[in-house]
Design a protein around this motif. Structure first.
Motif, short mmCIF file in Angstrom:
data_model
loop_
_atom_site.label_atom_id
_atom_site.label_comp_id
_atom_site.label_asym_id
_atom_site.label_seq_id
_atom_site.Cartn_x
_atom_site.Cartn_y
_atom_site.Cartn_z
N LYS A 121 -4.79 5.90 -0.33
CA LYS A 121 -5.91 6.69 -0.85
C LYS A 121 -5.71 7.05 -2.32
O LYS A 121 -6.67 7.33 -3.02
CB LYS A 121 -6.06 7.99 -0.03
CG LYS A 121 -6.64 7.73 1.36
CD LYS A 121 -7.13 9.00 2.01
CE LYS A 121 -6.03 9.83 2.63
NZ LYS A 121 -5.42 9.18 3.82
N GLY A 122 -4.45 7.03 -2.76
CA GLY A 122 -4.14 7.39 -4.14
C GLY A 122 -3.49 8.75 -4.21
O GLY A 122 -4.01 9.72 -3.66
N CYS A 123 -2.30 8.80 -4.86
CA CYS A 123 -1.59 10.07 -5.02
C CYS A 123 -0.74 9.98 -6.28
O CYS A 123 -0.77 8.97 -6.98
CB CYS A 123 -0.72 10.36 -3.78
SG CYS A 123 0.68 9.24 -3.59
N ARG A 124 0.01 11.06 -6.54
CA ARG A 124 0.81 11.09 -7.76
C ARG A 124 1.88 9.99 -7.73
O ARG A 124 2.15 9.35 -8.74
CB ARG A 124 1.47 12.46 -7.89
CG ARG A 124 1.82 12.87 -9.29
CD ARG A 124 2.22 14.33 -9.32
NE ARG A 124 3.23 14.63 -8.30
CZ ARG A 124 4.54 14.42 -8.47
NH1 ARG A 124 4.99 13.95 -9.60
NH2 ARG A 124 5.39 14.71 -7.50
N LYS A 125 2.46 9.76 -6.56
CA LYS A 125 3.56 8.80 -6.45
C LYS A 125 3.12 7.37 -6.78
O LYS A 125 3.90 6.58 -7.28
CB LYS A 125 4.15 8.84 -5.03
CG LYS A 125 4.82 10.16 -4.70
CD LYS A 125 6.29 9.96 -4.43
CE LYS A 125 7.09 11.25 -4.38
NZ LYS A 125 6.95 11.96 -3.12
N CYS A 126 1.85 7.04 -6.48
CA CYS A 126 1.37 5.68 -6.75
C CYS A 126 0.47 5.66 -7.98
O CYS A 126 -0.27 4.72 -8.19
CB CYS A 126 0.65 5.10 -5.53
SG CYS A 126 -0.78 6.06 -5.01
N LYS A 127 0.57 6.71 -8.76
CA LYS A 127 -0.26 6.86 -9.98
C LYS A 127 -1.73 6.66 -9.62
O LYS A 127 -2.49 6.04 -10.35
CB LYS A 127 0.18 5.87 -11.07
CG LYS A 127 1.57 6.19 -11.61
CD LYS A 127 1.95 5.26 -12.76
CE LYS A 127 3.38 5.46 -13.20
NZ LYS A 127 4.15 4.20 -13.25
N SER A 133 0.86 -1.17 0.00
CA SER A 133 0.00 0.00 0.00
C SER A 133 0.90 1.22 0.00
O SER A 133 1.96 1.23 0.62
CB SER A 133 -0.91 -0.02 1.23
OG SER A 133 -0.14 -0.16 2.41
N CYS A 134 0.48 2.25 -0.74
CA CYS A 134 1.32 3.43 -0.98
C CYS A 134 1.76 4.04 0.36
O CYS A 134 0.93 4.36 1.21
CB CYS A 134 0.58 4.45 -1.82
SG CYS A 134 1.55 5.93 -2.13
N ILE A 135 3.10 4.21 0.53
CA ILE A 135 3.61 4.72 1.80
C ILE A 135 3.44 6.23 1.89
O ILE A 135 3.66 6.83 2.93
CB ILE A 135 5.10 4.34 2.02
CG1 ILE A 135 5.94 4.79 0.83
CG2 ILE A 135 5.25 2.85 2.23
CD1 ILE A 135 7.44 4.69 1.09
N PHE A 136 3.05 6.87 0.78
CA PHE A 136 2.89 8.32 0.78
C PHE A 136 1.46 8.72 1.14
O PHE A 136 1.23 9.66 1.87
CB PHE A 136 3.29 8.91 -0.57
CG PHE A 136 4.70 8.58 -0.92
CD1 PHE A 136 5.76 9.26 -0.30
CD2 PHE A 136 5.01 7.58 -1.83
CE1 PHE A 136 7.06 8.95 -0.61
CE2 PHE A 136 6.31 7.27 -2.13
CZ PHE A 136 7.35 7.96 -1.53
N CYS A 137 0.49 7.98 0.58
CA CYS A 137 -0.90 8.39 0.79
C CYS A 137 -1.65 7.37 1.62
O CYS A 137 -2.83 7.55 1.90
CB CYS A 137 -1.58 8.59 -0.56
SG CYS A 137 -1.69 7.08 -1.53
N GLY A 138 -0.99 6.30 2.02
CA GLY A 138 -1.65 5.29 2.83
C GLY A 138 -2.69 4.49 2.07
O GLY A 138 -3.52 3.82 2.66
ZN LIG Z 1 -0.07 7.10 -3.08
#
Ligand SMILES: [Zn+2]
Lengths: 732, 365
Positions: free
Chosen positions: B283-289, B276-281
């Motif tokens: 939720k979805g962000c630019r780093k995880c497209k 799971s994206c370590i930046f947004c937890g």
């Molecule tokens: Zn993310």
């Protein structure tokens, strides 16, 4: 690959989930949906199917995956064509030259057809897909390919001269293809021909002269199976990568030929016309035996559980991966399962004769339960899954359909950790260099020929450089025989970016030997450059970097137990490498064997590389160092008695070096002499040429007693006498 | 230095009290940084202030006042001696130049550990704690260890010079002996199993090479950490549990893992693992497209063909076969260290790792 959800639902009317859920469920089972785009009807899926799953590169294949996931029935494929009988079936043969290359050839004659635009499902789905419509005959072939994955071809029957022959081409034979180009064929190109000429490059593209036109009235529909390697060869040779060749290269479905043929024929006939004669179907049993009729494999449920382990749905001591589930999944994927627990017919017959109770109610009951959930199966494999060959392949299918994320997270029992033999030494060297202020770097594994010529000289025959067959670039034509070129590059990169304070080290492998046997050895490089050189007593600012490198090497070596004690490490300005400035470079030696080199890069090279300040380099053979045990310290008792310092200030001729001074003092064998250090070196070449002044500090201490004034005076005079004897003059 | 002797007019108690309080205050305020001077000033045998004052006051004191005076002088003497004994009781504030604490601090700059190698060590440490021993191998490998024993078919695209960097002059050698730059650290799995029988639990950090064009996220030189766990009764759920634990240890206990079917020649079943994206937890962000997930590693159960190749080689070397697929199972996993370090530190250009650029490294000091 583009997939319409509307098309999937055509094959799976009972699909219980929405398109987005379907996309996620497929993706989690290895049928990756990379993009989902809404359409007027359903969605368009962008799929990324791994090359081993060519069977899933079409709508029916993906519908089958969905049917397996949701345990749903799939609409069967096929068409019933009412054919008008004929007394002379259309002649088709596979030439002996093509026997191993064309496994199956089906042909259907259609008469009195009407070439018109497509309508119905074809028009709807093509519009959604953005697929160009051509004519009902061509569209039928494309629709079948997109629908169920098998390539077909339609010939204008009236352009064929005689029957169909599948054969190898003649070398130099000419064939004009559907793309309008004329190709010159090689003797191993497989062609579909009539009695006179080639009419198609088999499995790749049809011929121009027999193509369907608006005037076409009679058609021959072809659906065949061609050898993957042969199609790949022709496709590459003629630079023709077509949908058909893509499929045949990866192994088409041997059993799909009659179905595909019937589907195409049926679609063409919806606009009028009729089939003449039954489907002509020529098969090569030898190829069938390797594909559709290949022998099945044994599968045991116990093995499934042994490989896959615990699931989230396991009941107490009871795996969720039951015999029933295994049967359900594999059957849905197209396998045919027979219980291997069940006795064969002959065995059953013997049992019947031997068992007087056979036929009784209890025997019947046990027989049924055994059939329902056997542990072992004989699995007959689907013709479209040539990737399934072994029990483990079936176990993977079961895990995949069950869903990887439905397995529990368990941990195996841990093992005993054994330290790698050089791990401690490597860590000690790294920690020490970091503490000394050198930062860690990684440079290229490769070197240019010119850098290698400059920085590497084989010490012995058989230590040559290693060339690459396909180098990344000319600058990377060799495997690095030394770490120095990489270090020089990193130092110059920093200087070019106006970074003037750089201390770097790299622990890495060098490669020497020959292209038949490469020797990798662990090496260390140090690089140092400074824009603000500072004198560090007793060294001048200009010399300080060289002595910093010397100190780093001494410090690293001091981490290890040296055979022969600390005195085994010596330094010499003799036989230093040519890339170091003579007189400002040294060799570090362990028991008189070179361990490494350090010093200042030659002025010529510094200028050539346009370096704005001198750079200092060291290389050290870590392999030799790592062969030594790390130092284990035995602490000594600390003296309770006062230490006494005595300084000596002398003027010496330049020929007297520090090591001569220390030897002379150590030769006095004063046990209480604890340390001896040069505190200051001072030169004024103009005023006092040929001499320098040296301030030496000595420290005396005893472990047993307080030192007496008389003995200190005596040692003082002894040292003055010894240094005077060297040619030194005591300064007032 | 020699203050005047204070006059004492009245010898009644309140007057004495006041007079001695003044003297005591004088002692307290005196500078004791030079104890010898202080001692001489107060207790000097001839000119000491205590002597001078006591002589003056006792001389003119009425007889009945002499005793209380004596007692008070004794007390004063004790106060003076106590002040002498209190070491540096009063810092010499006035004599010292104050510092400008707003100037920057200085320190001897230590070297900077390479962020990539630091990440690699962190990964290795996680597996050490799980009972894996480090094993290493050469960067120049033979086709046998890099491909053949790992079940790569003869015409696999990875074997092409398009993908693999090959040592010169190999054409005339038998296919399995041809030397190349290892494309993964998996050959060490083969070397280890040929060397030792099960159980095997190893973690393999190392440098690998591929014939890739360099761009912001690709480099022909990169680093991998692979692991191999082989024993009786190793299962796919063990693989899942091990990697789930490892990812939590590396990225935090909130991190979730997700496994997808994948395909590698040397494992079956094979899986790709996302966290799971370590930046947004998630939720979805630019780093995880905007997917909430980051793809991080490949893994799978060791393919029985790999065990067969290992045992074949063991027999060829005169060892007992030890990896019968009937008894032995195992899993293997591998991850790119560059990718993980880039995610951890938000590094946008992979080339920084191999530049030795101090401006890049100093950020990790
Ligand atoms: Zn993310």
């Amino acid at each position: 690959m583009k997939i319409l959800t509307a098309w999937l639902r055509h094959y799976l009317p009972a699909l219980p989930v929405d398109d987005l859920q379907l996309a996620e469920d497929l993706t989690l089972r290895g049928i990756a949906v990379e993009g989902v785009h809404p359409l007027s009807q359903g969605h368009l899926f962008e799929m990324d199917i791994t090359t081993n799953r060519v069977d899933a590169m079409n709508h029916y294949g993906i519908a089958r995956e969905a049917a397996t996931i949701y345990n749903l029935p799939l609409v069967p494929l096929g068409a019933n064509i009412a054919a008008i009988p004929t007394i002379a079936p259309f002649p088709v043969r596979i030439d002996s030259s093509a026997e191993t290359l064309c496994g199956r050839f089906t042909a259907q004659v259609l008469r009195n057809v009407t070439i018109a635009p497509s309508d119905g499902l074809i028009a709807d789905f093509f519009a959604l897909l953005g697929q160009k419509q051509i004519s009902n005959a061509v569209d039928a072939s494309n629709f079948t390919l997109l629908g169920m994955g098998h390539p077909t071809h339609a010939f204008d029957l009236d352009k064929l001269e005689g029957g169909i022959v599948v054969r190898l081409a003649y070398k130099g034979e000419k064939l004009k293809l559907l793309d309008g180009t004329e190709r010159t064929l090689e003797a191993d190109d497989l062609v579909v021909a009539d009695e006179k000429k080639a009419v198609g490059l088999a499995g790749v593209m049809g011929g121009w002269d027999s193509m369907i036109t608006p005037e076409t009235r009679n058609i021959l529909v072809e659906a065949a199976w061609f050898d993957p390697a042969s199609i790949r060869r022709s496709s590459r040779r003629h630079l023709l990568h077509t949908d058909a060749s893509h499929r045949f290269e990866r192994g088409a479905d041997f059993n799909a030929c009659p179905t595909a043929n019937a589907l195409v024929s049926q679609l063409i006939l919806t606009a009028g016309g009729h089939a003449e004669g039954a489907l002509i179907d020529i098969t090569q049993p030898a190829i069938a035996a390797k594909t559709s009729a290949r022998s099945g494999i044994a599968l045991s449920v116990q093995q499934v559980q042994r490989h896959l382990g615990t699931t989230l749905d396991d009941a107490e001591g009871e795996s969720a991966l039951t015999s029933e589930l295994v049967q359900q999944y594999l059957t849905a994927l197209g396998c045919t399962l027979a219980s291997a627990d069940q006795p064969t017919e002959a065995e059953a017959l013997t049992a019947l004769n031997e068992d007087p109770q056979i036929g009784g109610p209890s025997a019947v009951a046990s027989h049924i339960s055994e059939t329902d959930s056997p542990d072992s199966f004989h699995v007959q494999l689907p013709s479209w899954r040539l990737d399934l060959e072994r029990e483990i392949d079936l176990i993977e299918e079961i895990a995949r359909v069950y869903g990887y994320n439905h397995f529990a997270n368990t941990l195996p029992t841990p093992g005993i950790v054994i330290a790698h033999p050089t791990a401690a030494a490597e860590a000690a060297v790294r920690t020490r260099l970091l503490a000394l202020g050198f930062s860690e770097a990684i440079s290229s594994t490769f070197a240019s020929q010119s850098d290698s010529d400059l920085f590497y000289a084989p010490a012995a025959p058989g230590q040559g450089t290693i060339a690459m067959e396909n180098p990344l670039s000319e600058e990377a034509s060799l495997l690095r025989p030394t770490l120095i070129p990489g270090m020089v590059a990193m130092l110059s990169n920093n200087l070019n970016r106006d970074v003037k304070e750089v201390r770097l080290f790299e622990q890495g492998h060098t490669f020497t030997g020959s292209t038949a046997a490469v020797t990798e050895s662990a090496q260390l490089s140090l690089g140092l450059t400074t824009g603000t050189p500072q004198a560090t007593a007793p060294h001048s600012a200009a010399d300080a970097p060289i002595f910093e490198l010397k100190g780093a090497i001494e410090s690293l070596v001091s981490l290890f137990t040296l055979p022969g004690g600390p005195a085994a490490l010596t330094f010499s300005t003799e036989s230093t490498p040519a890339w170091l400035q003579q007189g400002r470079a040294a060799t570090a030696m362990l028991n008189n064997v070179a361990l490494g080199y350090f010093g200042e890069l030659t002025q010529a090279e510094t200028q050539k590389r346009k370096l704005r300040q001198p750079i200092f380099l060291a290389q050290l053979d870590l392999t030799a160092l790592y062969a030594l045990p790390l130092k284990r310290v035995t602490a000594r008792d600390l003296s309770r008695f006062q230490a006494v310092e005595r300084d000596f200030s002398f003027v010496f001729p330049d020929s007297i070096q520090w090591h001569t001074v220390t030897s002379a003092i150590q030769a006095l064998a004063i046990l209480e002499l604890q340390s001896l250090a040069p505190i200051e070196v001072w030169r004024d070449k103009k005023k006092y040429p040929g001499v320098y002044s040296l301030l030496v500090r000595t420290v005396f201490q005893s472990h047993h007693r307080t030192l007496r004034e008389e003995e200190l005076t005596q040692w003082h005079s002894q040292i003055i006498a010894a240094l005077t004897q060297l040619g030194g003059t005591i300064r007032a | 230095m020699n203050e005047a002797i204070p006059q004492l007019v009245n010898y009644d108690e309140p007057s004495l009290e006041a007079a001695f309080a003044t003297l005591a205050e004088e002692v307290r305020a005196a500078d004791t940084t030079d104890p010898e001077a202080f001692r001489l000033h107060w207790l000097g045998r001839k000119q000491g202030r205590l002597k001078l004052v006591s002589e003056a006051w006792l001389k003119s004191a009425p007889a009945e006042a002499r005793k209380p005076l004596g007692i008070r002088f004794n007390q004063l003497k004790q106060q003076i001696e106590a002040a002498l004994e209190a070491p540096a009781a009063k810092p010499a504030v006035a004599a010292v130049q104050g510092i400008d604490i707003s100037l920057p601090g200085t320190f001897r700059a230590p070297g900077i550990p390479h962020p990539l190698l630091k990440t690699m060590q962190e990964i290795v440490a996680v597996f050490h704690h799980l009972g894996y021993s480090t094993n290493l191998g050469p960067q120049v490998e033979s086709d046998f260890y890099n491909f053949e024993a790992l079940n790569f078919p003869p015409n696999h695209p990875a074997r092409d010079t398009q993908d693999t960097l090959v040592i010169a002059n190999q054409q005339t050698r038998p296919s399995r002996d041809r030397l190349l730059m290892r494309t993964h650290t998996s050959p060490v799995q083969i070397r280890t199993m040929i060397e030792q029988g099960p159980p095997v639990r190893i973690v393999i950090p190392g440098k690998v090479h591929r014939n890739d064009a360099a761009d912001a996220t690709h480099s022909p030189i990169f680093h991998q950490v692979e692991g191999l766990c082989v024993d009786t009764n190793i299962t796919f759920s063990d693989l899942k549990g091990t990697l789930d634990h490892a990812m939590k240890a590396l990225f935090g206990s909130d991190v979730k893992t997700r496994f997808f079917p994948s395909f590698f020649p040397f494992t079956e079943p094979s899986a790709d693992v996302q966290i799971s994206c370590i930046f947004c937890g998630g939720k979805g962000c630019r780093k995880c497209k905007h997917s909430g997930w980051i793809e991080l590693l490949g893994c799978g159960m060791v393919d029985p063909a790999v065990f067969a190749a290992v045992d074949e080689q063991r027999i060829a070397q005169g060892k007992e076969p030890a990896y019968s697929p009937e008894k032995i199972t195992g899993f293997a996993f591998g991850m790119g260290v560059e990718r993980i370090a880039m995610i951890q530190h938000g590094i946008s250009d992979i080339g920084h790792f191999y530049s030795g650029d101090m401006r890049f490294l100093e950020q990790f000091a």
